[in-house]
Scaffold this motif. Structure first.
Motif, PDB file in Angstrom:
ATOM      1  N   GLY A  67       0.785  -1.230   0.000  1.00 17.31           N
ATOM      2  CA  GLY A  67       0.000   0.000   0.000  1.00 17.31           C
ATOM      3  C   GLY A  67       0.815   1.277   0.000  1.00 17.31           C
ATOM      4  N   VAL A  68       2.133   1.164  -0.067  1.00 16.78           N
ATOM      5  CA  VAL A  68       2.990   2.354  -0.022  1.00 16.78           C
ATOM      6  C   VAL A  68       3.123   2.957  -1.417  1.00 16.78           C
ATOM      7  CG1 VAL A  68       5.325   3.180   0.450  1.00 16.78           C
ATOM      8  CG2 VAL A  68       4.271   1.509   1.975  1.00 16.78           C
ATOM      9  N   GLU A  69       2.979   4.272  -1.494  1.00 16.16           N
ATOM     10  CA  GLU A  69       3.132   5.009  -2.752  1.00 16.16           C
ATOM     11  C   GLU A  69       4.380   5.883  -2.647  1.00 16.16           C
ATOM     12  OE1 GLU A  69       1.386   5.029  -5.627  1.00 16.16           O
ATOM     13  OE2 GLU A  69       0.075   3.439  -4.897  1.00 16.16           O
ATOM     14  N   PRO A  70       5.501   5.453  -3.213  1.00 18.50           N
ATOM     15  CA  PRO A  70       6.708   6.286  -3.127  1.00 18.50           C
ATOM     16  C   PRO A  70       6.499   7.621  -3.827  1.00 18.50           C
ATOM     17  CG  PRO A  70       7.165   4.164  -4.197  1.00 18.50           C
ATOM     18  CD  PRO A  70       5.705   4.235  -3.968  1.00 18.50           C
ATOM     19  N   GLU A  71       6.842   8.708  -3.154  1.00 18.05           N
ATOM     20  CA  GLU A  71       6.670  10.050  -3.706  1.00 18.05           C
ATOM     21  C   GLU A  71       7.989  10.617  -4.225  1.00 18.05           C
ATOM     22  OE1 GLU A  71       3.767  11.546  -4.169  1.00 18.05           O
ATOM     23  OE2 GLU A  71       2.765   9.797  -3.329  1.00 18.05           O
ATOM     24  N   SER A  72       9.076  10.294  -3.537  1.00 19.22           N
ATOM     25  CA  SER A  72      10.376  10.841  -3.920  1.00 19.22           C
ATOM     26  C   SER A  72      11.268   9.705  -4.416  1.00 19.22           C
ATOM     27  CB  SER A  72      11.029  11.539  -2.723  1.00 19.22           C
ATOM     28  OG  SER A  72      11.226  10.613  -1.678  1.00 19.22           O
ATOM     29  N   THR A  73      12.458  10.067  -4.825  1.00 14.83           N
ATOM     30  CA  THR A  73      13.425   9.065  -5.266  1.00 14.83           C
ATOM     31  C   THR A  73      14.521   8.991  -4.223  1.00 14.83           C
ATOM     32  OG1 THR A  73      12.924   9.462  -7.581  1.00 14.83           O
ATOM     33  CG2 THR A  73      15.035   8.429  -7.095  1.00 14.83           C
ATOM     34  N   THR A  74      14.706   7.808  -3.672  1.00 13.29           N
ATOM     35  CA  THR A  74      15.710   7.586  -2.637  1.00 13.29           C
ATOM     36  C   THR A  74      16.555   6.396  -3.032  1.00 13.29           C
ATOM     37  OG1 THR A  74      14.175   8.379  -0.950  1.00 13.29           O
ATOM     38  CG2 THR A  74      16.078   7.118  -0.183  1.00 13.29           C
ATOM     39  N   SER A  75      17.860   6.545  -2.929  1.00 13.16           N
ATOM     40  CA  SER A  75      18.747   5.406  -3.133  1.00 13.16           C
ATOM     41  C   SER A  75      19.454   5.123  -1.814  1.00 13.16           C
ATOM     42  CB  SER A  75      19.751   5.676  -4.252  1.00 13.16           C
ATOM     43  OG  SER A  75      20.568   6.769  -3.920  1.00 13.16           O
ATOM     44  N   ALA A  76      19.529   3.849  -1.478  1.00  6.91           N
ATOM     45  CA  ALA A  76      20.158   3.435  -0.230  1.00  6.91           C
ATOM     46  C   ALA A  76      21.354   2.548  -0.550  1.00  6.91           C
ATOM     47  CB  ALA A  76      19.154   2.662   0.629  1.00  6.91           C
ATOM     48  N   ALA A  77      22.401   2.723   0.224  1.00  8.35           N
ATOM     49  CA  ALA A  77      23.587   1.871   0.129  1.00  8.35           C
ATOM     50  C   ALA A  77      23.974   1.459   1.540  1.00  8.35           C
ATOM     51  CB  ALA A  77      24.732   2.618  -0.542  1.00  8.35           C
ATOM     52  N   VAL A  78      24.270   0.199   1.724  1.00  7.79           N
ATOM     53  CA  VAL A  78      24.669  -0.294   3.038  1.00  7.79           C
ATOM     54  C   VAL A  78      26.116   0.108   3.304  1.00  7.79           C
ATOM     55  CG1 VAL A  78      25.100  -2.351   4.438  1.00  7.79           C
ATOM     56  CG2 VAL A  78      23.038  -2.219   3.034  1.00  7.79           C
ATOM     57  N   ALA A  79      26.320   0.850   4.389  1.00  6.37           N
ATOM     58  CA  ALA A  79      27.674   1.224   4.798  1.00  6.37           C
ATOM     59  C   ALA A  79      28.286   0.112   5.654  1.00  6.37           C
ATOM     60  CB  ALA A  79      27.651   2.543   5.564  1.00  6.37           C
TER      61      ALA A  79
END
Length: 141
Positions: A67-79
């Motif tokens: 049910g989540v609607e992503p609004e922005s663009t996010t990139s994640a990287a594991v540190a």
């Protein structure tokens, strides 16, 4: 005869230890990947984002993400990441990770952040899948 039995026991224990290491490494790799995928979103490709989330999530987490609607663009990287527990018999594991996040808002503004997350994993037929993802507050144990 005693030497033969001792040798067989050592061989069996070595096999068990190797299997435990493979399970640990597989859970860690899957948890790292899940943390990155679940921490990333593309507001311009909502269905693609949900498909990537579905590929790594299972159970209540998968239902919640549907049910989540992503609004922005996010990139994640594991540190950094580490398993906090592994129960090979139950097929469950826990992981804590530090994510580096880069978010691009609708107006083009870019922000960066670091976030600690806890990922619960369950072993399924196709490998390890995330069943829960929670943010761990800074200063929490």
């Amino acid at each position: 005869m005693a030497v033969l039995l001792a040798g067989a026991a050592s061989w069996w224990q070595a096999g068990q230890a190797g299997e435990a290491v493979r399970d640990r490494d597989a859970a860690l790799a899957a948890g790292r990947s899940a943390a990155e995928v679940l921490g990333s979103a593309d507001g311009r490709d909502r269905e693609g984002t949900r498909a990537r989330w579905r590929a790594v999530a299972d159970g209540p987490l998968a239902a919640e993400l549907a049910g989540v609607e992503p609004e922005s663009t996010t990139s994640a990287a594991v540190a950094e990441a580490a398993l906090t527990r592994l129960d090979r018999t139950a097929g469950t594991a826990g992981l804590i990770a530090v994510l580096r996040l880069r978010q691009t808002l609708a107006d083009g503004t870019v922000t960066t952040d670091r976030r600690r997350v806890s990922v619960e994993l369950a072993r399924r037929d196709g490998g390890w899948r995330a069943t829960a993802l929670t943010t761990v507050p800074v200063g929490a144990p």
